[in-house]
Design a protein around this motif. Structure first.
Motif, PDB file in Angstrom:
ATOM      1  N   ALA A   1       0.887  -1.287   0.028  1.00  0.00           N
ATOM      2  CA  ALA A   1       0.179  -0.020   0.091  1.00  0.00           C
ATOM      3  C   ALA A   1       0.819   1.273   0.067  1.00  0.00           C
ATOM      4  O   ALA A   1       0.858   2.199  -0.771  1.00  0.00           O
ATOM      5  CB  ALA A   1      -0.923  -0.067   1.216  1.00  0.00           C
TER       6      ALA A   1
ATOM      7  N   THR B   1      -3.957  -2.122   1.988  1.00  0.00           N
ATOM      8  CA  THR B   1      -4.675  -2.386   0.646  1.00  0.00           C
ATOM      9  C   THR B   1      -4.791  -3.893   0.599  1.00  0.00           C
ATOM     10  O   THR B   1      -4.412  -4.536   1.716  1.00  0.00           O
ATOM     11  CB  THR B   1      -3.861  -1.751  -0.630  1.00  0.00           C
ATOM     12  OG1 THR B   1      -4.489  -2.104  -1.847  1.00  0.00           O
ATOM     13  CG2 THR B   1      -2.462  -2.435  -0.615  1.00  0.00           C
TER      14      THR B   1
ATOM     15  N   VAL C   1      -4.025  -4.198  -7.746  1.00  0.00           N
ATOM     16  CA  VAL C   1      -2.911  -3.730  -6.982  1.00  0.00           C
ATOM     17  C   VAL C   1      -1.558  -4.207  -7.400  1.00  0.00           C
ATOM     18  O   VAL C   1      -0.531  -3.419  -7.695  1.00  0.00           O
ATOM     19  CB  VAL C   1      -3.044  -3.995  -5.223  1.00  0.00           C
ATOM     20  CG1 VAL C   1      -1.902  -4.013  -4.678  1.00  0.00           C
ATOM     21  CG2 VAL C   1      -4.305  -3.248  -4.653  1.00  0.00           C
TER      22      VAL C   1
ATOM     23  N   TYR D   1     -13.112  -0.466  -0.236  1.00  0.00           N
ATOM     24  CA  TYR D   1     -12.105   0.068  -1.247  1.00  0.00           C
ATOM     25  C   TYR D   1     -12.373   1.576  -1.790  1.00  0.00           C
ATOM     26  O   TYR D   1     -13.366   1.601  -1.901  1.00  0.00           O
ATOM     27  CB  TYR D   1     -11.916  -1.002  -2.337  1.00  0.00           C
ATOM     28  CG  TYR D   1     -11.751  -2.331  -2.440  1.00  0.00           C
ATOM     29  CD1 TYR D   1     -10.555  -2.942  -1.711  1.00  0.00           C
ATOM     30  CD2 TYR D   1     -12.586  -3.259  -2.263  1.00  0.00           C
ATOM     31  CE1 TYR D   1     -10.050  -4.022  -1.634  1.00  0.00           C
ATOM     32  CE2 TYR D   1     -12.212  -4.671  -2.089  1.00  0.00           C
ATOM     33  CZ  TYR D   1     -11.195  -4.928  -1.627  1.00  0.00           C
ATOM     34  OH  TYR D   1     -10.781  -6.331  -1.428  1.00  0.00           O
TER      35      TYR D   1
ATOM     36  N   LEU E   1      -6.877   1.502  -2.513  1.00  0.00           N
ATOM     37  CA  LEU E   1      -6.489   1.083  -1.185  1.00  0.00           C
ATOM     38  C   LEU E   1      -7.738   0.857  -0.558  1.00  0.00           C
ATOM     39  O   LEU E   1      -8.775   0.747  -1.226  1.00  0.00           O
ATOM     40  CB  LEU E   1      -6.071   2.573  -0.727  1.00  0.00           C
ATOM     41  CG  LEU E   1      -4.596   3.259  -1.080  1.00  0.00           C
ATOM     42  CD1 LEU E   1      -4.340   4.432  -0.412  1.00  0.00           C
ATOM     43  CD2 LEU E   1      -3.390   2.292  -0.890  1.00  0.00           C
TER      44      LEU E   1
END
Length: 930
Positions: free
Chosen positions: A648, A746, A760, A726, A661
């Motif tokens: 993250a 995250t 991600v 999220y 995130l």
């Protein structure tokens, strides 16, 4: 078309030629047009009769570009369904780009509306088709039939010599398929009255006036949320800035004015002296009779009991509908008592949806079946909306059928993966190529292992720990490199983002990605080479991070262990191999990491999760127990949390505007009232001014005589929490994760089962130069939109999982019969108590008031939370004994019945019940109020 081009393209490829008539159309036998024919529907027919068009019987349909564009503008879901039909080779649906074809393109005339121009364009295309096909030398001429429900368009078509029918005329002519008639949508418009019947509801204000009213502040726009417990009450969540994000109560049939759960509505606030309080009465709509309005008024009067002024809330009435959010509904037919009747009421499984009136000739066949029904409209003089039958799912109570209902009702995409999606999977046999090794480290020499629940085939993560030459420790978390196989924007990627998450039911898994990836190529199984994304730290023995690096890698896991096997190795006095040594190192560091986190203010909460033991042949649950957590569960969790936090920070540093995130908002103080009061009743103090204060006071809240009390407090604390969500970093300022006490967080560690992790991975890959970016990845508005869908899918997956546990619990008690078990009081209501049975992790409500039974004397005290029944006082956390049985008198809403056995209460033979779906866990929006 043989006349237009030498070779026919694949079905569904629009071009300027007449498509798809290479093969002789062989559709259903129609009494109106016995010869071979194709159907050409107009826009409204596609929009309203899509259920009919999807039936396997209907084939050879030409969809004009004019029609397709209009459908796209008016309904995204129907447009998607039409595209799927065009791509299905068995259906013979073809798109024809008439707007780009010389002989069918037309200009808009002066003074002609675009609607009339489009109608004319459709007629021109039908006429051209019929002329064109006459030129094909064939024994029998192919006819193109125009289908429209628009009276004037049909009349004009007939005047122009075009064969035209309404959908109903054509469907009724298919004598071999009478069942299709049931799937016809009632095409009477939303506001139009049905024959006869007195006006029940006020008229809806037209959309243009509503929008002016919303602008000028006369009306408020919001999402309509019907109540599960009271069909005469709903709340409207007003859209707008945070200040205005409020709830308006709507009570009574006329004020609800034909709005349906999840519709976007316009409401008008009532004068303050007409405001009401949220009702504490449970009212189910059990009326069979349309004309039962007196009974309705009687029920509305029950709502109007005198209440404390502080309880009054802003109250309004629905004046119009801005957007209908109808979907197909699962439920059962309530057969009409009238012999030979064709009109029947359908009762949806979801209590928030009103009954729907449908016409069907197959009521006897559908009795006792779970069916799907779609709503067509709700006239002002009809007590219920009108709809049509869509599909029979199977017998109610049957395990397969009920699982299907559960998935449909929670909007879980679960159809088989299409060929288009599967075409993007790697070809087998698959192996790692030199190309794959670019930007990758070879870590196959490391002693990596995975630790998972028993029977896990979708292994996302693996770990290693080894001593370095400088005396420090190298720790690695290796995550399946799913983004290597799922490339941005292709059909596989689009399907994965739509699903958003894998859904785990009690004995079934609905995968987010096809099985070849989830259980094979991406699964980090032992003794095979697998592609991974690794997060590697250098740590000292105090678990302090000295260096962090990220790399794409190839690993070869040396062991796939269960939590129990890993625990056994750690505890073993004789095992000292590399994997066991690695596990001991990881476990030692994990304990330090956990202590640090908790000292920092992270919460350790509890939830009574259960696990079923299945009969190997019948797959029925034969035993049920709460899940036991081992030290190794915690060990894996610590490193997953650490990896998620490290990633993250990295993606936020690289992409401050587009990092995906996850945050967990702090609950508003009022959420904790119930916890604080409950603890106070046991002379304990719970502080809630920060997560750290809460964590510390929960740790101190022990009772030597009542060891389970601490677990109960933690379960209650879980209920006070907000949902984690999220979000896109460029669209929000608050990143904090309350439960983990982390400033940033995250999801990186489960890309096989969560789509957020794939994004991600893509962001991290770009950040370290291991992959290239693409436009959507750096578009914060698109990412925010995606987060909204992912949050919705995760929430629905949770509810589906709970519903699956509830259904299997019912199956378990069906075979178990009547049982008496120890329970603890979790909540106290005015006429009931909610209890938790630790042995089964089961929650239920014991009611002290029931229809046709004498009501005991009840006294409710909200300060202490206590309920006095006759002379017995029940408080939160009291230990009681309850009798549990399954009540299957209503096959659609089976429920666990709970009766208090101890303490004994005078006249305590009253059966008391809980509906599995009425469980408070299932209603996040109510949690705040409670």
């Amino acid at each position: 078309c043989r006349l237009c081009r030498p070779a026919a393209p694949a079905p569904g490829t629009g071009n300027g030629n007449a498509p798809g008539l290479e093969a002789r159309p062989s559709g259903p036998a129609s009494g109106l047009c016995p010869g071979p024919h194709c159907l050409l529907p107009d826009t409204n027919l596609l929009l309203h009769q899509i259920d009919i068009l999807e039936d396997p019987v209907i084939k050879n349909v030409i969809v004009l570009q004019t029609v397709l564009q209009e459908v796209r503008n008016r309904s995204a879901p129907v447009y998607k369904r039409i595209r799927d039909l065009i791509q299905n080779p068995e259906k013979h649906f073809y798109s024809f780009t008439n707007e780009h074809h010389r002989e069918t393109y037309i200009e808009q005339k002066r003074g002609e509306t675009s609607n009339d121009r489009n109608d004319r364009a459709i007629r021109v295309a039908v006429k051209w088709y019929n002329e064109h096909l006459k030129k094909i030398e064939d024994e029998e001429k192919i006819q193109v039939i125009f289908l429209t429900n628009d009276r004037s368009n049909k009349e004009k078509a007939l005047e122009e010599g075009i064969t035209a029918y309404t959908c109903e005329e054509y469907i009724k002519s298919l004598t071999a398929n009478p069942e299709l008639v049931d799937r016809l949508a009632c095409v009477s418009d939303e506001g139009k009255e049905i024959e006869g019947g007195k006006i029940i509801f006020p008229e809806h204000i037209p959309l243009s006036k509503l929008q002016q009213g919303i602008k000028s502040g006369i009306y408020l726009q919001g999402t309509y949320r019907a109540s599960r417990e009271n069909y005469l009450e709903a709340t409207v969540w007003v859209h707008g800035d945070a200040e205005e994000n409020r709830e308006i109560i709507v009570q009574g049939l006329k004020h609800l004015n034909r709005a349906i759960h999840e519709d976007i509505v316009a409401v008008e606030l009532l004068a303050k002296d007409e405001w009401v309080a949220p009702s504490s009465v449970v009212l189910q709509d059990d009326g069979q009779n349309e004309e039962d309005s007196e009974n309705e008024e009687e029920k509305e009067n029950i709502l109007k009991t005198s209440v404390n002024k502080d309880m009054l809330r802003p109250t309004g009435r629905v004046v119009g509908i801005i957007k209908r959010n109808w979907r197909p509904y699962c439920g059962m037919l309530s057969k009409s008592q009238i012999k030979e009747a064709r009109r029947h009421l359908f009762t949806p499984a979801d209590r928030r949806i009103p009954r729907i009136r449908i016409e069907t000739r197959q009521a006897d066949t559908l009795d006792g079946q779970r069916i799907i029904v779609a709503i067509d409209g709700w006239p002002r003089n009809s007590r219920y909306p009108n709809g049509h039958f869509v599909k029979n799912l199977g017998s109610a109570g049957d395990k397969e059928t009920e699982t299907e209902v559960l998935l449909l009702e929670h909007d879980v995409p679960h159809q088989a993966f299409s060929q288009a999606v599967l075409s993007f999977l790697p070809k087998m046999p698959w192996s790692i190529t030199e190309e794959d090794m670019k930007h990758r480290e070879d870590l196959r020499h490391l002693d990596v292992c995975s630790v998972d629940p028993p029977g896990c085939t979708d292994i996302d993560d693996a770990l290693h720990c080894r001593e370095m030459e400088n005396g420090n420790l190298e720790v690695g978390v290796h995550i399946a490199d799913v983004s290597h196989f799922i490339r941005p924007g292709n059909a596989l990627d689009e399907e994965s983002v739509k699903r958003g998450t894998t859904v785990y039911l009690c004995e079934k898994r609905i995968d987010m990605v096809p099985e070849l990836l989830s259980s094979n190529l991406c699964s980090l199984r032992s003794n095979v080479d697998r592609l991974a994304f690794s997060c590697i730290w250098e740590m000292n023995h105090k678990a302090e991070i000295l260096k962090t690096r990220f790399t794409k890698s190839v690993i070869n896991s040396k062991a796939s262990l269960t939590y129990a096997e890993a625990q056994m190795r750690i505890d073993s006095a004789t095992m000292n191999d590399a994997i066991t040594t690695s596990l001991r190192g990881l476990n030692k560091l994990a304990k330090i990491l956990k202590k640090k986190r908790i000292d920092n203010g992270a919460l350790t909460l509890a939830s009574p999760e259960v696990r079923f033991h299945m009969d190997s042949e019948t797959h029925d649950p034969i035993d049920l127990q709460t899940k036991e957590l081992k030290e190794t569960n915690s060990m894996v969790e610590e490193f997953m949390l650490l990896a998620n936090i490290s990633v993250a920070q990295k993606i936020y540093d690289e992409f401050p505007e587009f990092a995906l995130l996850r945050k967990h908002p702090a609950p508003p103080p009022s959420n904790y009232d119930i916890l604080v009061k409950a603890a106070k009743s046991k002379n304990l103090e719970i502080k809630t001014d920060s997560a750290k204060a809460l964590a510390e006071s929960l740790d101190k809240a022990e009772s030597p005589t009542f060891p389970y009390l601490n677990t109960l407090l933690r379960i209650l604390a879980t209920r006070c929490m907000m949902q984690a969500v999220y979000f896109c970093s460029g669209m929000d300022n608050d990143f904090h994760h309350y439960g983990l006490a982390s400033p940033i967080y995250t999801h990186f560690t489960s890309p096989i089962r969560r789509y957020a992790d794939i994004i991600v991975h893509r962001l991290l890959a770009v950040a370290i130069g291991a992959d290239s970016t693409y436009p959507e990845l750096t578009d914060k508005h698109k990412l925010a939109e995606m987060c909204k869908n992912l949050n919705y899918r995760h929430k629905m997956a949770q509810y589906a999982q709970r519903a699956s546990v509830a259904f299997h619990t019912q199956l378990f008690f069906k075979t178990k019969g009547v049982v008496n078990e120890d329970a603890y009081v979790l909540f106290v209501r005015k006429n009931a108590i909610v209890v938790l049975i630790p042995k089964y992790g089961l929650e239920g409500t014991v009611f002290f008031e029931e229809k046709d039974k004498p009501t005991p004397k009840l006294e409710y005290n909200s300060d202490v939370p206590s309920l006095t029944v006759e002379d017995t006082t029940l408080r939160v956390f009291d230990k009681v004994k309850v009798n549990i049985t399954l009540d299957d008198s209503n096959i659609q809403h089976q429920k666990m019945r709970m009766v208090l056995v101890e303490p004994k209460i005078l006249g305590n033979d009253t059966p008391a019940s809980l509906s599995a779906e009425g469980n408070s866990k299932d209603e996040p929006e109510k949690k705040k109020k409670k």
